[in-house]
Design an enzyme around this catalytic site. Sequence first.
Site, PDB file in Angstrom:
ATOM      1  N   ARG A  13       0.221  15.160  12.441  1.00 23.15           N
ATOM      2  CA  ARG A  13       1.056  14.614  11.351  1.00 23.15           C
ATOM      3  C   ARG A  13       1.448  15.773  10.430  1.00 23.15           C
ATOM      4  O   ARG A  13       0.889  15.945   9.350  1.00 23.15           O
ATOM      5  CB  ARG A  13       0.283  13.531  10.584  1.00 23.15           C
ATOM      6  CG  ARG A  13      -0.037  12.322  11.453  1.00 23.15           C
ATOM      7  CD  ARG A  13      -0.811  11.273  10.686  1.00 23.15           C
ATOM      8  NE  ARG A  13       0.022  10.506   9.783  1.00 23.15           N
ATOM      9  CZ  ARG A  13      -0.448   9.540   8.982  1.00 23.15           C
ATOM     10  NH1 ARG A  13      -1.734   9.252   8.991  1.00 23.15           N
ATOM     11  NH2 ARG A  13       0.357   8.879   8.189  1.00 23.15           N
ATOM     12  N   LYS A  34       0.832  -1.217   0.000  1.00 16.00           N
ATOM     13  CA  LYS A  34       0.000   0.000   0.000  1.00 16.00           C
ATOM     14  C   LYS A  34       0.865   1.265   0.000  1.00 16.00           C
ATOM     15  O   LYS A  34       0.644   2.174  -0.803  1.00 16.00           O
ATOM     16  CB  LYS A  34      -0.898   0.006   1.237  1.00 16.00           C
ATOM     17  CG  LYS A  34      -1.447   1.361   1.583  1.00 16.00           C
ATOM     18  CD  LYS A  34      -2.169   1.347   2.920  1.00 16.00           C
ATOM     19  CE  LYS A  34      -2.434   2.734   3.431  1.00 16.00           C
ATOM     20  NZ  LYS A  34      -1.338   3.328   4.195  1.00 16.00           N
ATOM     21  N   ASN A  35       1.857   1.313   0.887  1.00 19.01           N
ATOM     22  CA  ASN A  35       2.594   2.570   1.012  1.00 19.01           C
ATOM     23  C   ASN A  35       3.567   2.816  -0.136  1.00 19.01           C
ATOM     24  O   ASN A  35       4.068   3.926  -0.286  1.00 19.01           O
ATOM     25  CB  ASN A  35       3.282   2.658   2.385  1.00 19.01           C
ATOM     26  CG  ASN A  35       2.260   2.890   3.491  1.00 19.01           C
ATOM     27  OD1 ASN A  35       1.107   3.255   3.215  1.00 19.01           O
ATOM     28  ND2 ASN A  35       2.652   2.663   4.731  1.00 19.01           N
ATOM     29  N   CYS A  87      -5.325   8.504   8.351  1.00 16.94           N
ATOM     30  CA  CYS A  87      -5.563   8.042   9.717  1.00 16.94           C
ATOM     31  C   CYS A  87      -5.228   9.128  10.736  1.00 16.94           C
ATOM     32  O   CYS A  87      -4.254   9.857  10.572  1.00 16.94           O
ATOM     33  CB  CYS A  87      -4.681   6.821  10.003  1.00 16.94           C
ATOM     34  SG  CYS A  87      -5.201   5.363   9.104  1.00 16.94           S
ATOM     35  N   ARG A 128      -8.938   0.514   3.449  1.00 14.96           N
ATOM     36  CA  ARG A 128      -7.908   1.370   2.839  1.00 14.96           C
ATOM     37  C   ARG A 128      -6.599   0.621   2.657  1.00 14.96           C
ATOM     38  O   ARG A 128      -5.754   1.044   1.852  1.00 14.96           O
ATOM     39  CB  ARG A 128      -7.644   2.593   3.733  1.00 14.96           C
ATOM     40  CG  ARG A 128      -8.755   3.617   3.713  1.00 14.96           C
ATOM     41  CD  ARG A 128      -8.325   4.899   4.413  1.00 14.96           C
ATOM     42  NE  ARG A 128      -6.936   5.155   4.111  1.00 14.96           N
ATOM     43  CZ  ARG A 128      -5.978   5.368   5.011  1.00 14.96           C
ATOM     44  NH1 ARG A 128      -6.270   5.389   6.282  1.00 14.96           N
ATOM     45  NH2 ARG A 128      -4.743   5.581   4.637  1.00 14.96           N
ATOM     46  N   ASP A 137       3.622   0.821  12.165  1.00 19.03           N
ATOM     47  CA  ASP A 137       2.384   0.261  11.594  1.00 19.03           C
ATOM     48  C   ASP A 137       2.069  -1.141  12.129  1.00 19.03           C
ATOM     49  O   ASP A 137       0.958  -1.628  11.940  1.00 19.03           O
ATOM     50  CB  ASP A 137       2.491   0.198  10.063  1.00 19.03           C
ATOM     51  CG  ASP A 137       2.617   1.573   9.451  1.00 19.03           C
ATOM     52  OD1 ASP A 137       2.246   2.548  10.123  1.00 19.03           O
ATOM     53  OD2 ASP A 137       3.097   1.669   8.310  1.00 19.03           O
TER      54      ASP A 137
HETATM   55  N1  EPU Z   1       6.935  14.369  10.505  1.00 16.53           N
HETATM   56  C1  EPU Z   1       7.143  15.705  10.757  1.00 16.53           C
HETATM   57  N2  EPU Z   1       7.171  16.562   9.697  1.00 16.53           N
HETATM   58  C2  EPU Z   1       7.000  16.150   8.414  1.00 16.53           C
HETATM   59  C3  EPU Z   1       6.779  14.783   8.175  1.00 16.53           C
HETATM   60  C4  EPU Z   1       6.756  13.911   9.245  1.00 16.53           C
HETATM   61  O1  EPU Z   1       7.295  16.128  11.899  1.00 16.53           O
HETATM   62  O2  EPU Z   1       7.046  16.998   7.512  1.00 16.53           O
HETATM   63  C5  EPU Z   1       6.916  13.397  11.630  1.00 16.53           C
HETATM   64  C6  EPU Z   1       5.587  12.707  11.784  1.00 16.53           C
HETATM   65  O3  EPU Z   1       4.675  13.442  12.546  1.00 16.53           O
HETATM   66  C7  EPU Z   1       5.990  11.392  12.430  1.00 16.53           C
HETATM   67  C8  EPU Z   1       7.355  11.111  11.805  1.00 16.53           C
HETATM   68  O4  EPU Z   1       7.822  12.362  11.326  1.00 16.53           O
HETATM   69  O5  EPU Z   1       6.136  11.547  13.798  1.00 16.53           O
HETATM   70  C9  EPU Z   1       7.370  10.092  10.688  1.00 16.53           C
HETATM   71  O6  EPU Z   1       6.424  10.457   9.702  1.00 16.53           O
HETATM   72  P1  EPU Z   1       6.561  10.050   8.171  1.00 16.53           P
HETATM   73  O7  EPU Z   1       6.590  11.288   7.360  1.00 16.53           O
HETATM   74  O8  EPU Z   1       7.680   9.090   7.996  1.00 16.53           O
HETATM   75  O9  EPU Z   1       5.184   9.330   7.943  1.00 16.53           O
HETATM   76  P2  EPU Z   1       4.297   9.407   6.650  1.00 16.53           P
HETATM   77  O10 EPU Z   1       5.153   9.462   5.451  1.00 16.53           O
HETATM   78  O11 EPU Z   1       3.252  10.432   6.797  1.00 16.53           O
HETATM   79  C10 EPU Z   1       4.263   6.840   6.263  1.00 16.53           C
HETATM   80  C11 EPU Z   1       3.208   5.795   6.107  1.00 16.53           C
HETATM   81  C12 EPU Z   1       2.569   5.511   7.453  1.00 16.53           C
HETATM   82  C13 EPU Z   1       3.648   5.089   8.435  1.00 16.53           C
HETATM   83  C14 EPU Z   1       4.750   6.152   8.507  1.00 16.53           C
HETATM   84  C15 EPU Z   1       5.915   5.760   9.382  1.00 16.53           C
HETATM   85  C16 EPU Z   1       2.424   6.268   3.881  1.00 16.53           C
HETATM   86  C17 EPU Z   1       1.335   6.759   3.017  1.00 16.53           C
HETATM   87  N3  EPU Z   1       2.203   6.293   5.182  1.00 16.53           N
HETATM   88  O12 EPU Z   1       3.601   8.009   6.728  1.00 16.53           O
HETATM   89  O13 EPU Z   1       1.685   4.432   7.228  1.00 16.53           O
HETATM   90  O14 EPU Z   1       3.083   4.907   9.696  1.00 16.53           O
HETATM   91  O15 EPU Z   1       5.255   6.410   7.180  1.00 16.53           O
HETATM   92  O16 EPU Z   1       6.503   4.622   8.899  1.00 16.53           O
HETATM   93  O17 EPU Z   1       3.454   5.832   3.403  1.00 16.53           O
HETATM   94  C18 EPU Z   1      -0.138   3.045   7.662  1.00 16.53           C
HETATM   95  O18 EPU Z   1       0.222   2.382   6.687  1.00 16.53           O
HETATM   96  O19 EPU Z   1      -1.037   2.663   8.470  1.00 16.53           O
HETATM   97  C19 EPU Z   1       0.499   4.333   7.902  1.00 16.53           C
HETATM   98  C20 EPU Z   1      -0.006   5.246   8.714  1.00 16.53           C
END
Ligand code: EPU
Length: 429
Positions: free
Chosen positions: A121, A22-23, A116, A397, A305
């Site tokens: 975030r 998915k991701n 979610c 999802r 996750d």
């Molecule tokens: N963060 C910031 N600023 C940013 C971006 C992130 O402070 O600009 C913080 C976030 O708040 C968090 C950490 O950095 O504490 C990591 O966030 P990351 O950006 O890595 O997460 P994401 O890209 O929004 C993806 C996955 C999530 C998964 C996270 C961590 C996707 C679409 N989503 O989210 O997947 O939990 O990486 O591995 O790729 C799920 O699949 O259920 C899911 C939520």
Amino acid sequence: MEKLMIAGSDPLKGTVRISGAKNSAVALIPATILAESPVTIEGLPDISDVEILKDLLEEIGGSVQFCEDEMTVDPSKMISMPLPNGKVKKLRASYYLMGAMLGRFKKAVIGLPGGCHLGPRPIDQHIKGFEALGASVTNEQGAIYLRAEELRGARIYLDVVSVGATINIMLAAVRATGRTIIENAAKEPEIIDVATLLTNMGAKIKGAGTDVIRIEGVDTLHGCRHTIIPDRIEAGTYMILGAAVGDGILIDNVIPQHLESLIAKLREMGVQIETSDDQIFVEKGTKPFKAIDIKTLVYPGFPTDLQQPFTSLLTRTEGTSMVTDTIYGARFKHIDELRRMNANIKVEGRSAIINGPILLQGAKVKASDLRAGAALVIAGLMADGITEVTGLEHIDRGYSHLVEKLQGLGATVWRENLTKEELEHLKNI
Ligand code: EPU
């Protein structure tokens, strides 16, 4: 609207085939915008996030064919149509449309992403990257406006290791002028998958999968064919389920290296696991499992996750276990629901403390987010009696053919329409 009915306590056995990640999918599909000719992605999961992204590509003029698990996107007639509202708000990963549209058209308007609710975030690191590449970024009435005269390569240090920011900056940078260096980049396998697609499209990227990624910008990108990697989180969910209620479960189509942290923690509990090239076998547990602590970290650490599904398994272990989430400190909405099922768990700050062993009891519970849903499905399969899970839109999802896959392992699960009273009740909470 439907609910998932689970009759617990059946031992599950057999083989489950894992779908595409998915991701990865939610980044690969927007990445096709950057090409000038058709891109085919094979192995996509059958999940609602993929459907929504397909619709969004069509909204901006793409021609998309999606049959079984293969999607072909012809991006040649796409335009930089603003997407301030509507479907874009339904998934968090629509933020990848920002990087991809900025990279191709030098402008984009994208409604702030949904997804979610795991606590705050922010996307400040994505924006920092876009600005470093020369874009002006403003937030107007819940939509992000991006515009650049020209995108120029830059050196970008991420203050937070972020999967989304790393991928988004790659998307914006592959067609920029000159060299971009992303430092303190995330290393998740999904980042390598996106870099592989972009490279097949003609991009020049080095270092994906390490914490420094170097990109030489190119003028144009072309179509190609790409096979997505298997979903390590879906695979991990079935491994946890195998440990919790399995009588021998073979996970097929998986890259065991992507799951080393989970395999290590399961083994530490006493779960017997065998791995081969693209399969993982989780043996039936014979002795009670040991209580353990887990702490989520960026890849290759234990994935956030899988923290929620793992918590359900820990209700069965002897003693006290602790789950600490260093990525999303508030990702504990599943705990109240597990408590309704008789679990003995309390949340303290960023940690959940689980006392076991407990025999879970079937109950009516609600999935508040995708992985909370996975946790409740596992709990329902472990429990005595019937569990009813609502909030299936979250589970849909991210878990392709969940009911069919569980039935294939011998589980007694089915979907039922919600009654009028249940719909009313859900609206009021
Ligand atoms: N963060 C910031 N600023 C940013 C971006 C992130 O402070 O600009 C913080 C976030 O708040 C968090 C950490 O950095 O504490 C990591 O966030 P990351 O950006 O890595 O997460 P994401 O890209 O929004 C993806 C996955 C999530 C998964 C996270 C961590 C996707 C679409 N989503 O989210 O997947 O939990 O990486 O591995 O790729 C799920 O699949 O259920 C899911 C939520």
